[in-house]
Design a protein around this motif. Structure first.
Motif, short mmCIF file in Angstrom:
data_model
loop_
_atom_site.label_atom_id
_atom_site.label_comp_id
_atom_site.label_asym_id
_atom_site.label_seq_id
_atom_site.Cartn_x
_atom_site.Cartn_y
_atom_site.Cartn_z
N GLU A 1 -3.50 -5.70 1.40
CA GLU A 1 -2.65 -4.52 1.20
C GLU A 1 -2.99 -3.84 -0.15
O GLU A 1 -3.51 -2.73 -0.19
CB GLU A 1 -1.20 -5.00 1.24
N ASN B 1 -8.86 -4.58 -0.62
CA ASN B 1 -7.50 -4.16 -0.31
C ASN B 1 -7.47 -2.71 0.16
O ASN B 1 -8.38 -1.92 -0.16
CB ASN B 1 -6.62 -4.28 -1.56
N HIS C 1 -0.44 -11.01 7.24
CA HIS C 1 -0.76 -11.08 5.81
C HIS C 1 -0.35 -12.46 5.28
O HIS C 1 0.71 -12.98 5.66
CB HIS C 1 0.02 -9.98 5.07
N PHE D 1 -6.23 -11.14 -4.41
CA PHE D 1 -5.74 -12.41 -3.85
C PHE D 1 -5.98 -13.59 -4.79
O PHE D 1 -6.66 -14.56 -4.42
CB PHE D 1 -6.40 -12.66 -2.48
#
Ligand code: URA
Length: 266
Positions: free
Chosen positions: A117, A157, A231, A130
């Motif tokens: 995201e 992302n 996610h 991440f």
């Protein structure tokens, strides 16, 4: 000495003379003939309007929208210039509060591309996607596929700057960042793309249906197969759905293998 209108503009350095296409009504030739004084000898015609200087007004409407122009200017960038453009980007309000933009990380010649995201606080601080709790789960998901950050996989992302308070990025923010993501995909040429969560699905597929309805299907972006899963941050809150995410990863791996070796019976 009396100067013609064009001579005046030349004297003032305002040439060539541009006119707004839309702003000048078409005057019938007959009207022009009767209104314009006609020079009958070698003397310049009298200047009817001594200050026709609209030259500071924008002259011709832009041929392409700013968004299309931005896209076009990113489309040809190589990695170093793309990284610089992302680092300096001010295309949406997310730039106001970022510590740094987070382009992505990993193998630049990958089989897998995972798209999340947007950066959270830790990613914003470190400049890598991440790296927080969700990232640890993503690393475990990668390990289950025998891949690791930097080896056969790239992680990016939908937006490169942290949405304040870790909120979901807005559609306009994802649209502003899309040229960068598209360029990354074009440069990486992954064999499969895995979209992590709804924002990534929106950014790449422009689809706002529920993840549940999109899982298990093969989509395509720029000729690359695309699959959808949850996610990792959602999975941390909804542990039973980890089994579904594992199914999705197996589906992605089958899709990848079919693509890489369609003749092998996996
Ligand atoms: N969540 C994301 O979607 N991306 C990150 O980089 C970190 C958390």
């Amino acid at each position: 000495m009396s100067l013609s209108r064009e001579q005046m503009l030349v004297e003032m350095g305002i040439t060539p003379l541009w006119v707004l296409r839309d702003a000048v009504p078409e005057t019938p030739a007959a009207e022009l003939a009767s209104a314009a004084p006609v020079a009958t000898d070698s003397k310049p015609a009298p200047v009817a309007d001594p200050l026709p200087l609209q030259a500071a007004t924008p002259l011709v409407a832009p041929v392409v929208s700013p968004a299309v122009a931005a896209q076009a200017s990113v489309d040809t960038l190589e990695w170093p210039e793309l990284a610089r453009r992302v680092a300096e980007c001010r295309a949406c309000p997310l730039c106001e509060q970022r510590k740094q933009a987070v382009l992505g990380v990993g193998d630049l010649n990958p089989e897998w591309l995972f798209i999340g995201e947007g950066p959270g606080a830790e990613e914003d601080a470190k400049g890598e996607p991440f790296v927080g709790q969700a990232g640890k789960l993503l690393d475990a998901m990668l390990a289950s596929l025998d891949i690791a950050r930097g080896n056969r996989v790239y992680i990016a992302n939908a937006v490169k700057c942290r949405p304040p308070g870790n909120r979901t990025p807005e559609a306009a923010e994802m649209a502003a960042c899309r040229p960068y993501l598209e360029r990354q995909i074009a440069l990486l040429k992954p064999k499969i793309i895995v979209l992590l969560g709804k924002a990534a699905v929106h950014a790449v597929l422009h689809d706002d249906k529920s993840l549940a309805s999109l899982r298990g299907q093969r989509f395509e972006f720029a000729g690359v197969p695309v699959v959808v899963t949850y996610h990792p941050a959602y999975l941390l809150r909804n542990l039973p759905d980890k089994a579904k995410a594992w199914e999705d990863l197996l589906f992605a791996r089958r899709t990848l293998r079919e693509r890489m070796a369609p003749e092998l019976p996996f």
